[in-house]
Scaffold this active site. Structure first.
Site, PDB file in Angstrom:
ATOM      1  N   TYR A 210       0.853  -1.189   0.000  1.00 24.51           N
ATOM      2  CA  TYR A 210       0.000   0.000   0.000  1.00 24.51           C
ATOM      3  C   TYR A 210       0.884   1.232   0.000  1.00 24.51           C
ATOM      4  O   TYR A 210       1.657   1.454   0.942  1.00 24.51           O
ATOM      5  CB  TYR A 210      -0.918  -0.023   1.226  1.00 24.51           C
ATOM      6  CG  TYR A 210      -1.854   1.151   1.287  1.00 24.51           C
ATOM      7  CD1 TYR A 210      -2.868   1.293   0.338  1.00 24.51           C
ATOM      8  CD2 TYR A 210      -1.734   2.120   2.275  1.00 24.51           C
ATOM      9  CE1 TYR A 210      -3.729   2.375   0.380  1.00 24.51           C
ATOM     10  CE2 TYR A 210      -2.604   3.202   2.327  1.00 24.51           C
ATOM     11  CZ  TYR A 210      -3.594   3.328   1.370  1.00 24.51           C
ATOM     12  OH  TYR A 210      -4.449   4.397   1.414  1.00 24.51           O
ATOM     13  N   ILE A 211       0.816   2.002  -1.060  1.00 24.65           N
ATOM     14  CA  ILE A 211       1.646   3.208  -1.170  1.00 24.65           C
ATOM     15  C   ILE A 211       0.890   4.352  -0.488  1.00 24.65           C
ATOM     16  O   ILE A 211      -0.252   4.636  -0.839  1.00 24.65           O
ATOM     17  CB  ILE A 211       1.915   3.583  -2.649  1.00 24.65           C
ATOM     18  CG1 ILE A 211       2.421   2.369  -3.447  1.00 24.65           C
ATOM     19  CG2 ILE A 211       2.848   4.774  -2.755  1.00 24.65           C
ATOM     20  CD1 ILE A 211       3.848   1.974  -3.198  1.00 24.65           C
ATOM     21  N   ARG A 300     -10.903  -0.309 -22.246  1.00 22.56           N
ATOM     22  CA  ARG A 300     -12.213   0.232 -22.631  1.00 22.56           C
ATOM     23  C   ARG A 300     -12.131   1.753 -22.607  1.00 22.56           C
ATOM     24  O   ARG A 300     -11.123   2.308 -22.171  1.00 22.56           O
ATOM     25  CB  ARG A 300     -13.256  -0.206 -21.590  1.00 22.56           C
ATOM     26  CG  ARG A 300     -12.828   0.197 -20.176  1.00 22.56           C
ATOM     27  CD  ARG A 300     -13.941   0.037 -19.169  1.00 22.56           C
ATOM     28  NE  ARG A 300     -13.481   0.119 -17.798  1.00 22.56           N
ATOM     29  CZ  ARG A 300     -13.317   1.242 -17.100  1.00 22.56           C
ATOM     30  NH1 ARG A 300     -13.544   2.417 -17.655  1.00 22.56           N
ATOM     31  NH2 ARG A 300     -12.907   1.207 -15.851  1.00 22.56           N
TER      32      ARG A 300
HETATM   33  P1  ADP Z   1     -10.057  -0.176  -9.835  1.00 20.60           P
HETATM   34  O1  ADP Z   1     -10.100  -1.312 -10.783  1.00 20.60           O
HETATM   35  O2  ADP Z   1     -11.071  -0.245  -8.782  1.00 20.60           O
HETATM   36  O3  ADP Z   1      -9.978   1.116 -10.563  1.00 20.60           O
HETATM   37  P2  ADP Z   1      -7.221   0.245  -9.213  1.00 20.60           P
HETATM   38  O4  ADP Z   1      -6.198  -0.814  -9.042  1.00 20.60           O
HETATM   39  O5  ADP Z   1      -7.149   1.061 -10.435  1.00 20.60           O
HETATM   40  O6  ADP Z   1      -8.660  -0.391  -9.064  1.00 20.60           O
HETATM   41  O7  ADP Z   1      -7.138   1.182  -7.944  1.00 20.60           O
HETATM   42  C1  ADP Z   1      -8.090   2.194  -7.691  1.00 20.60           C
HETATM   43  C2  ADP Z   1      -7.503   3.211  -6.738  1.00 20.60           C
HETATM   44  O8  ADP Z   1      -7.094   2.586  -5.499  1.00 20.60           O
HETATM   45  C3  ADP Z   1      -6.235   3.899  -7.223  1.00 20.60           C
HETATM   46  O9  ADP Z   1      -6.508   4.990  -8.048  1.00 20.60           O
HETATM   47  C4  ADP Z   1      -5.588   4.316  -5.923  1.00 20.60           C
HETATM   48  O10 ADP Z   1      -6.193   5.452  -5.368  1.00 20.60           O
HETATM   49  C5  ADP Z   1      -5.881   3.144  -5.019  1.00 20.60           C
HETATM   50  N1  ADP Z   1      -4.803   2.144  -5.070  1.00 20.60           N
HETATM   51  C6  ADP Z   1      -4.741   1.051  -5.847  1.00 20.60           C
HETATM   52  N2  ADP Z   1      -3.614   0.343  -5.606  1.00 20.60           N
HETATM   53  C7  ADP Z   1      -2.934   1.024  -4.662  1.00 20.60           C
HETATM   54  C8  ADP Z   1      -1.707   0.812  -3.958  1.00 20.60           C
HETATM   55  N3  ADP Z   1      -0.942  -0.259  -4.187  1.00 20.60           N
HETATM   56  N4  ADP Z   1      -1.333   1.717  -3.014  1.00 20.60           N
HETATM   57  C9  ADP Z   1      -2.106   2.790  -2.755  1.00 20.60           C
HETATM   58  N5  ADP Z   1      -3.261   3.047  -3.367  1.00 20.60           N
HETATM   59  C10 ADP Z   1      -3.695   2.179  -4.309  1.00 20.60           C
HETATM   60  P1  ADP Z   2     -12.979   4.936 -15.010  1.00 18.59           P
HETATM   61  O1  ADP Z   2     -11.825   3.977 -14.850  1.00 18.59           O
HETATM   62  O2  ADP Z   2     -13.459   5.075 -16.388  1.00 18.59           O
HETATM   63  O3  ADP Z   2     -12.758   6.203 -14.314  1.00 18.59           O
HETATM   64  P2  ADP Z   2     -14.736   3.962 -12.913  1.00 18.59           P
HETATM   65  O4  ADP Z   2     -13.786   3.154 -12.095  1.00 18.59           O
HETATM   66  O5  ADP Z   2     -15.261   5.227 -12.354  1.00 18.59           O
HETATM   67  O6  ADP Z   2     -14.191   4.195 -14.365  1.00 18.59           O
HETATM   68  O7  ADP Z   2     -15.931   3.020 -13.322  1.00 18.59           O
HETATM   69  C1  ADP Z   2     -16.878   3.427 -14.275  1.00 18.59           C
HETATM   70  C2  ADP Z   2     -18.086   2.571 -14.157  1.00 18.59           C
HETATM   71  O8  ADP Z   2     -17.782   1.246 -14.529  1.00 18.59           O
HETATM   72  C3  ADP Z   2     -18.652   2.488 -12.761  1.00 18.59           C
HETATM   73  O9  ADP Z   2     -20.040   2.360 -12.851  1.00 18.59           O
HETATM   74  C4  ADP Z   2     -18.048   1.210 -12.220  1.00 18.59           C
HETATM   75  O10 ADP Z   2     -18.816   0.657 -11.185  1.00 18.59           O
HETATM   76  C5  ADP Z   2     -18.024   0.343 -13.447  1.00 18.59           C
HETATM   77  N1  ADP Z   2     -16.942  -0.634 -13.442  1.00 18.59           N
HETATM   78  C6  ADP Z   2     -15.643  -0.424 -13.682  1.00 18.59           C
HETATM   79  N2  ADP Z   2     -14.931  -1.557 -13.601  1.00 18.59           N
HETATM   80  C7  ADP Z   2     -15.814  -2.536 -13.291  1.00 18.59           C
HETATM   81  C8  ADP Z   2     -15.713  -3.963 -13.056  1.00 18.59           C
HETATM   82  N3  ADP Z   2     -14.555  -4.626 -13.141  1.00 18.59           N
HETATM   83  N4  ADP Z   2     -16.839  -4.618 -12.740  1.00 18.59           N
HETATM   84  C9  ADP Z   2     -18.003  -3.976 -12.663  1.00 18.59           C
HETATM   85  N5  ADP Z   2     -18.170  -2.664 -12.874  1.00 18.59           N
HETATM   86  C10 ADP Z   2     -17.105  -1.945 -13.170  1.00 18.59           C
END
Ligand code: ADP
Ligand code: ADP
Ligand code: MG
Length: 456
Positions: A210-211, A300
């Site tokens: 966790y960063i 996407r």
């Molecule tokens: P999601 O598929 O829900 O978008 P991500 O892996 O992109 O998941 O992470 C979403 C958010 O969670 C990141 O934008 C960041 O704020 C936080 N996050 C994810 N991984 C880390 C990490 N290893 N350390 C700190 N924050 C993290």
């Molecule tokens: P972005 O990465 O485009 O900023 P968000 O993380 O805000 O997107 O997600 C956009 C929409 O897609 C939200 O309604 C979120 O719940 C949905 N979404 C994104 N990833 C997933 C997933 N792996 N499963 C289900 N819903 C998802």
């Protein structure tokens, strides 16, 4: 001149497997290119504007997404009866579902996005992480999929706490748990696995360091079917609540030109490693020393794509369609310039202090306009927000010659915006535009949860 001649050669009739603002966004590009659009809608979306804006529309099932927007047999039937030759997925729902994409491939339906093979990797965070390691892309210290508790404890001792348990199939900020010590790991691992199975149909989890206080900065990719891959620069998305973005800006006020260029190159390298085709985004965590680490790729369109469109002048959704149509990219990397500064505010139907969603009827609506303002939305006066879907009502995008102008324009446009009948994030955004850390650009992903979130 030539307005009747379609700019698409191979795909003509496109079914949009989505709803809300992104369905409206897709219909616009399809029409501009001369294609035909087919909207699908659920019984809960009978009053939705995307259904009226499209050339044709088909009801695919009940209001619950499982019965409609996630109902693969029903959507494929809609493709068949409408004689559509392509499917536009948007974000969420089936956008990153390799099973759905493989079914399209087998039925000779063009899926407007990457192949099912690519999505098998990028739709799975643990597999994407392995691909990043193969491509020599820096990743956060972490683990492959966790085998069992003993395995997790061993790896966690090596990585060190705090760490995150992440669901491989997670998304939308869901499927992540912070763990501060071994005791918490023992307690939370089985819970995280159960939740992952329940929410995403896949119990696989992995560990990641966790960063603390990072920035979220991502690179927009465009790749055609002939191996041409370019990036459109970065977006900074560190204004988040509960790991979900609410304000995004481009360029990032934190990056230097050198690091920006390096991140772009690394993102392109990752996209090539997974044979990416279409529009996608490589997401990074950036620490205070500007070291960047891959976290995932979204294969996407992303919610915040318009800020890149307005500063580069590249219509990303049109390019998704052209690429799926088989057209080669005609833009070169050196043509891409970040000419302006843009900010997007997600206008969610949420309480501006607790971020708890609410639904209701839009009693009064005034949408801001003027120079440097773009609003992507599906709402209208009198619209009743259905309770089944996400809380995004509109995206307010502002741009200006520099960051300061964009911020001033943001304040002006937000003040013009009127939405009565439901609570929205408007007042939160106005507050954020006075926040010192936002104004000086030093803000990190923890700002909102630390300073603005009122627990209810
Ligand atoms: P999601 O598929 O829900 O978008 P991500 O892996 O992109 O998941 O992470 C979403 C958010 O969670 C990141 O934008 C960041 O704020 C936080 N996050 C994810 N991984 C880390 C990490 N290893 N350390 C700190 N924050 C993290
Ligand atoms: P972005 O990465 O485009 O900023 P968000 O993380 O805000 O997107 O997600 C956009 C929409 O897609 C939200 O309604 C979120 O719940 C949905 N979404 C994104 N990833 C997933 C997933 N792996 N499963 C289900 N819903 C998802
Ligand atoms: Mg993400």
């Amino acid at each position: 001149m030539g307005e009747k001649i379609s700019q698409l050669r191979n795909i003509k009739r496109i079914l949009i497997a989505n709803r809300g603002e992104i369905a409206v966004r897709a219909i616009r590009s399809i029409r501009e290119l001369g294609g035909e659009s087919i909207a699908i809608y659920s019984e809960g979306d009978k009053n939705s504007i995307h259904k009226d804006l499209a050339d044709f529309s088909i009801c695919v099932g009940g209001a619950n997404p499982k019965e409609s927007y996630l109902n693969i047999p029903s959507i494929l039937s809609a493709v068949e009866v409408s004689l559509a030759d392509a499917v536009y997925p948007g974000y969420g729902f089936l956008a990153e579902n390799p099973t759905f994409v493989a079914l399209c491939e087998r039925s000779n339906i063009t899926f407007i996005g990457p192949s099912s093979k690519t999505l098998e990797i990028v739709g799975d965070k643990a597999k994407a992480r392995e691909a990043a390691i193969r491509a020599n892309v820096p990743v956060i210290p972490g683990s492959p999929p966790v085998k069992d508790l003993d395995d997790a404890i061993k790896i966690a001792r090596k990585i060190g706490y705090p760490l995150l348990i992440k669901a491989s199939a997670g998304g939308g900020g869901r499927g992540m748990r912070i763990v501060n010590n071994e005791k918490e790991l023992i307690k939370l691992l089985p819970i995280a696995e159960r939740e992952a199975e329940g929410n995403f149909g896949d119990p696989t989890v992995y560990l990641e360091k966790y960063i603390k206080n990072p920035k979220h900065i991502e690179i927009q990719i465009l790749a055609d079917k002939y191996g041409n891959v370019i990036h459109l620069g970065e977006r900074e998305c560190s204004i988040q609540r509960r790991h979900q973005k609410i304000i995004e800006e481009a360029p990032s006020p934190f990056l230097t030109d050198d690091i920006r260029e390096e991140m772009g190159k690394v993102a392109v390298r990752f996209a090539k490693e997974v044979d990416f085709v279409g529009a996608g985004t490589v997401e990074f965590i950036v620490d205070e020393n500007k070291n960047f680490y891959f976290i995932e790729m979204n294969g996407r369109i992303q919610v915040e794509h318009p800020i890149t469109e307005v500063i580069t002048g590249v219509d990303i959704v049109s390019w998704q369609l052209r690429i799926a149509d088989g057209q080669p990219l005609t833009i070169k990397q050196e043509d891409i310039k970040q000419k302006f500064h843009a900010i997007e505010f997600r206008i969610n139907s949420e309480d501006p202090e607790s971020f708890v969603p609410n639904v209701g009827k839009i009693e009064k609506l005034y949408i801001p306009g003027g120079f440097g303002v773009r609003v992507d939305t599906h709402i209208y006066q009198g619209y009743v927000i259905p309770a089944y879907y996400d809380s995004l009502l509109a995206k307010l995008i502002v741009f200006g010659k520099d960051r300061e102008e964009a911020i001033r324009r943001g304040r002006r446009a937000l003040k013009e915006l009127v939405i009565e009948g439901v609570k929205t994030l408007k007042d939160f955004h106005l507050k954020l535009l006075e926040d010192e850390e936002f104004l000086n650009g030093s803000y990190t992903t923890n700002l909102v949860d630390k300073k603005y979130l009122k627990e209810t």
